[in-house]
Design a protein around this motif. Sequence first.
Motif, PDB file in Angstrom:
ATOM      1  N   VAL A   1      36.137  12.516 -11.400  1.00 56.15           N
ATOM      2  CA  VAL A   1      35.050  11.537 -11.332  1.00 56.15           C
ATOM      3  C   VAL A   1      34.340  11.594  -9.993  1.00 56.15           C
ATOM      4  CG1 VAL A   1      34.533   9.062 -11.342  1.00 56.15           C
ATOM      5  CG2 VAL A   1      36.037  10.020 -13.043  1.00 56.15           C
ATOM      6  N   ASN A   2      35.102  11.810  -8.957  1.00 55.04           N
ATOM      7  CA  ASN A   2      34.489  11.770  -7.630  1.00 55.04           C
ATOM      8  C   ASN A   2      34.200  13.162  -7.055  1.00 55.04           C
ATOM      9  OD1 ASN A   2      34.563   8.816  -7.126  1.00 55.04           O
ATOM     10  ND2 ASN A   2      36.729   9.198  -7.554  1.00 55.04           N
ATOM     11  N   SER A   3      34.228  14.147  -7.935  1.00 57.85           N
ATOM     12  CA  SER A   3      33.966  15.491  -7.418  1.00 57.85           C
ATOM     13  C   SER A   3      32.510  15.594  -6.971  1.00 57.85           C
ATOM     14  CB  SER A   3      34.257  16.531  -8.485  1.00 57.85           C
ATOM     15  OG  SER A   3      33.431  16.291  -9.588  1.00 57.85           O
TER      16      SER A   3
ATOM     17  N   PRO B   1      28.841  16.717  -6.800  1.00 54.03           N
ATOM     18  CA  PRO B   1      28.022  17.086  -7.927  1.00 54.03           C
ATOM     19  C   PRO B   1      27.778  18.595  -8.066  1.00 54.03           C
ATOM     20  CG  PRO B   1      26.937  15.427  -6.592  1.00 54.03           C
ATOM     21  CD  PRO B   1      28.185  15.806  -5.883  1.00 54.03           C
TER      22      PRO B   1
ATOM     23  N   ILE C   1      34.362  12.949 -19.874  1.00 53.96           N
ATOM     24  CA  ILE C   1      33.061  12.303 -20.068  1.00 53.96           C
ATOM     25  C   ILE C   1      32.921  11.787 -21.501  1.00 53.96           C
ATOM     26  CG2 ILE C   1      31.611  14.332 -20.642  1.00 53.96           C
ATOM     27  CD1 ILE C   1      30.652  11.427 -18.313  1.00 53.96           C
TER      28      ILE C   1
ATOM     29  N   GLU D   1      20.185  12.136 -19.611  1.00 51.46           N
ATOM     30  CA  GLU D   1      20.892  13.148 -18.818  1.00 51.46           C
ATOM     31  C   GLU D   1      21.014  14.496 -19.524  1.00 51.46           C
ATOM     32  OE1 GLU D   1      21.624  13.046 -15.785  1.00 51.46           O
ATOM     33  OE2 GLU D   1      21.503  10.939 -15.291  1.00 51.46           O
ATOM     34  N   VAL D   2      21.362  14.468 -20.792  1.00 49.41           N
ATOM     35  CA  VAL D   2      21.594  15.743 -21.493  1.00 49.41           C
ATOM     36  C   VAL D   2      20.269  16.362 -21.925  1.00 49.41           C
ATOM     37  CG1 VAL D   2      22.735  16.841 -23.459  1.00 49.41           C
ATOM     38  CG2 VAL D   2      23.864  14.977 -22.249  1.00 49.41           C
TER      39      VAL D   2
ATOM     40  N   ARG E   1      25.226   3.062 -16.880  1.00 47.88           N
ATOM     41  CA  ARG E   1      25.865   3.812 -15.782  1.00 47.88           C
ATOM     42  C   ARG E   1      26.959   2.972 -15.125  1.00 47.88           C
ATOM     43  NH1 ARG E   1      22.966   8.390 -14.807  1.00 47.88           N
ATOM     44  NH2 ARG E   1      20.746   8.369 -15.304  1.00 47.88           N
TER      45      ARG E   1
ATOM     46  N   VAL F   1      30.917   3.820 -14.732  1.00 49.51           N
ATOM     47  CA  VAL F   1      31.643   3.781 -13.449  1.00 49.51           C
ATOM     48  C   VAL F   1      32.887   2.910 -13.594  1.00 49.51           C
ATOM     49  CG1 VAL F   1      31.524   2.991 -11.047  1.00 49.51           C
ATOM     50  CG2 VAL F   1      29.600   4.228 -12.034  1.00 49.51           C
TER      51      VAL F   1
ATOM     52  N   LEU G   1      18.681   9.463  -8.668  1.00 45.04           N
ATOM     53  CA  LEU G   1      19.639  10.322  -9.364  1.00 45.04           C
ATOM     54  C   LEU G   1      18.995  11.648  -9.750  1.00 45.04           C
ATOM     55  CD1 LEU G   1      21.472   7.734 -11.652  1.00 45.04           C
ATOM     56  CD2 LEU G   1      22.299   8.750  -9.549  1.00 45.04           C
TER      57      LEU G   1
ATOM     58  N   HIS H   1      24.198  14.122  -2.810  1.00 45.06           N
ATOM     59  CA  HIS H   1      23.834  12.711  -2.963  1.00 45.06           C
ATOM     60  C   HIS H   1      23.306  12.110  -1.679  1.00 45.06           C
ATOM     61  CE1 HIS H   1      27.699  11.733  -1.115  1.00 45.06           C
ATOM     62  NE2 HIS H   1      28.269  12.557  -1.978  1.00 45.06           N
TER      63      HIS H   1
ATOM     64  N   GLU I   1      28.222   4.053  -4.725  1.00 43.77           N
ATOM     65  CA  GLU I   1      27.972   3.857  -6.158  1.00 43.77           C
ATOM     66  C   GLU I   1      26.991   4.908  -6.683  1.00 43.77           C
ATOM     67  OE1 GLU I   1      27.389   0.036  -9.108  1.00 43.77           O
ATOM     68  OE2 GLU I   1      27.476  -0.300  -6.951  1.00 43.77           O
TER      69      GLU I   1
ATOM     70  N   VAL J   1      28.845   8.193  -7.085  1.00 46.40           N
ATOM     71  CA  VAL J   1      29.664   8.267  -8.311  1.00 46.40           C
ATOM     72  C   VAL J   1      28.769   8.474  -9.534  1.00 46.40           C
ATOM     73  CG1 VAL J   1      31.220   6.966  -9.823  1.00 46.40           C
ATOM     74  CG2 VAL J   1      31.543   6.894  -7.371  1.00 46.40           C
ATOM     75  N   MET J   2      27.636   7.769  -9.546  1.00 47.71           N
ATOM     76  CA  MET J   2      26.719   7.916 -10.689  1.00 47.71           C
ATOM     77  C   MET J   2      26.154   9.326 -10.746  1.00 47.71           C
ATOM     78  SD  MET J   2      24.774   4.264 -10.835  1.00 47.71           S
ATOM     79  CE  MET J   2      25.632   2.774 -11.343  1.00 47.71           C
TER      80      MET J   2
ATOM     81  N   SER K   1      27.750  11.998  -9.707  1.00 51.65           N
ATOM     82  CA  SER K   1      28.843  12.845 -10.223  1.00 51.65           C
ATOM     83  C   SER K   1      28.924  12.730 -11.737  1.00 51.65           C
ATOM     84  CB  SER K   1      30.181  12.408  -9.631  1.00 51.65           C
ATOM     85  OG  SER K   1      30.110  12.429  -8.256  1.00 51.65           O
ATOM     86  N   GLN K   2      28.766  11.494 -12.208  1.00 50.59           N
ATOM     87  CA  GLN K   2      28.825  11.303 -13.661  1.00 50.59           C
ATOM     88  C   GLN K   2      27.633  11.959 -14.343  1.00 50.59           C
ATOM     89  OE1 GLN K   2      29.473   7.132 -14.453  1.00 50.59           O
ATOM     90  NE2 GLN K   2      31.670   7.401 -14.200  1.00 50.59           N
ATOM     91  N   GLY K   3      26.490  11.969 -13.655  1.00 50.55           N
ATOM     92  CA  GLY K   3      25.309  12.660 -14.196  1.00 50.55           C
ATOM     93  C   GLY K   3      25.606  14.143 -14.403  1.00 50.55           C
ATOM     94  N   VAL K   4      26.320  14.718 -13.436  1.00 50.29           N
ATOM     95  CA  VAL K   4      26.688  16.140 -13.544  1.00 50.29           C
ATOM     96  C   VAL K   4      27.601  16.346 -14.756  1.00 50.29           C
ATOM     97  CG1 VAL K   4      27.889  18.049 -12.407  1.00 50.29           C
ATOM     98  CG2 VAL K   4      26.412  16.550 -11.085  1.00 50.29           C
ATOM     99  N   LEU K   5      28.575  15.429 -14.897  1.00 44.80           N
ATOM    100  CA  LEU K   5      29.490  15.525 -16.046  1.00 44.80           C
ATOM    101  C   LEU K   5      28.718  15.389 -17.360  1.00 44.80           C
ATOM    102  CD1 LEU K   5      32.604  13.397 -15.009  1.00 44.80           C
ATOM    103  CD2 LEU K   5      32.387  15.862 -15.033  1.00 44.80           C
ATOM    104  N   LEU K   6      27.769  14.450 -17.372  1.00 47.98           N
ATOM    105  CA  LEU K   6      26.988  14.239 -18.594  1.00 47.98           C
ATOM    106  C   LEU K   6      26.174  15.483 -18.941  1.00 47.98           C
ATOM    107  CD1 LEU K   6      25.818  10.596 -17.915  1.00 47.98           C
ATOM    108  CD2 LEU K   6      27.046  11.332 -19.943  1.00 47.98           C
TER     109      LEU K   6
END
Lengths: 223, 158
Positions: A134-136, A138, A156, A175-176, A203, A207, B13, B22, B38, B41-42, B44-49
């Motif tokens: 999660v915190n990797s 980007p 995810i 996003e996708v 979002r 989180v 983002l 970031h 925050e 983290v968002m 990072s989640q964008g990358v995952l998405l």
Amino acid sequence: MSGLTATLPFPATTGGATRAKTRLDHRTTEEAALVRRVQAHDEIAFREVVERYQAKVFSIIYGILRNRNDAEDIAQQVFAKIYFSIGHFDFRSSLLTWIYKITVNECYDYLRKKRVRKLVYESDFSADETHRIVNSEPATDQAPSVDERLAQHDLILKLLSKISEEDRSLILLKEVEGHSVEELSEMTGMNENTIKVKLFRARQKLVKAAQRLEKGPLTPPSI
Amino acid sequence: MHESIRHRLEDLLSAGSSVGGHSSPDGHLASCSECSSEVAVMQSQGVLLRSLRASEELEPPPGFYARVMQRIEEAGVRSVWTAFAESRFGVRLAYASLTIAIILGSYVVSAERRDGHLRGQTIVAQDVDYAAPVTGDLAHQRDAVLENIALRQQGTAR
């Protein structure tokens, strides 16, 4: 809708006059004419819908499930669902948005039924792994390993299962599919502020879901 | 998250994902650790998405439309009950009905037990008049008594 913006106010957009564009009326587009033909049980029109969106639907499913064999089965189910429920399509959003939502929901129904997520959801991730994923950062030069990518993919999917169907579709479209807030506004028929609020909340829920995973009961006992 | 960041979140983002980090030139983000973490983290989640994006547009195998129509036909001929059973509402309704049936059933059983109807006793209605007067001469009286005794024994044997 107004309740949402009332509880979580966004500052008024500067230059509101320029922003106040004519919203796309989904009832008057060429696509709407096609939908009406399908609603009137025109099989040629339905075939056109299938041919127009089949590649998109396949790609969405494959992106989520990463399995070509399942993709066809679910794609068939998606179009069957479209066939049976297009009578309820109310032109508030674009046809693609509607199809996208059905497709994502079918994928999640499939995952729910097959319990595929259980393989990684409750058992395979330790809190440390979750935290690391999660915190990797980007973007890194080093490409993640196959295992790591699979773990990220499963994580995810699990996080997305924690939010509502509407939020899930919206955030995936953003996003996708890479649509902008403005495009999403046109596609869904909601105003941009509402889209921003919904995206922000989605979002935040993601989180929080990730944080819960980190703190969850799976946390190994500290030594 | 502070409102100024919240309002520009989608822009931040998008910008963050395109530059791959970031860090932001925004002054608030530099000074507010809560917002910056925050947003990070968002991102990072964008990358995952975005990892859910299919690498290529997939075309279905030939004959896809025919198979869709076949599935539609199969679904069309299924019974109403099948469709009902497969819908979430149908399943919930079935569970609700089952729950109500169990509750009502246990109420009926407890009420019947309270009224003594479930004690397993057999109530036999008999029209034998044991108290019939024994009259006549001695021989006749003896026969009548023996007949009464025999009838009573038959009754208890049942």
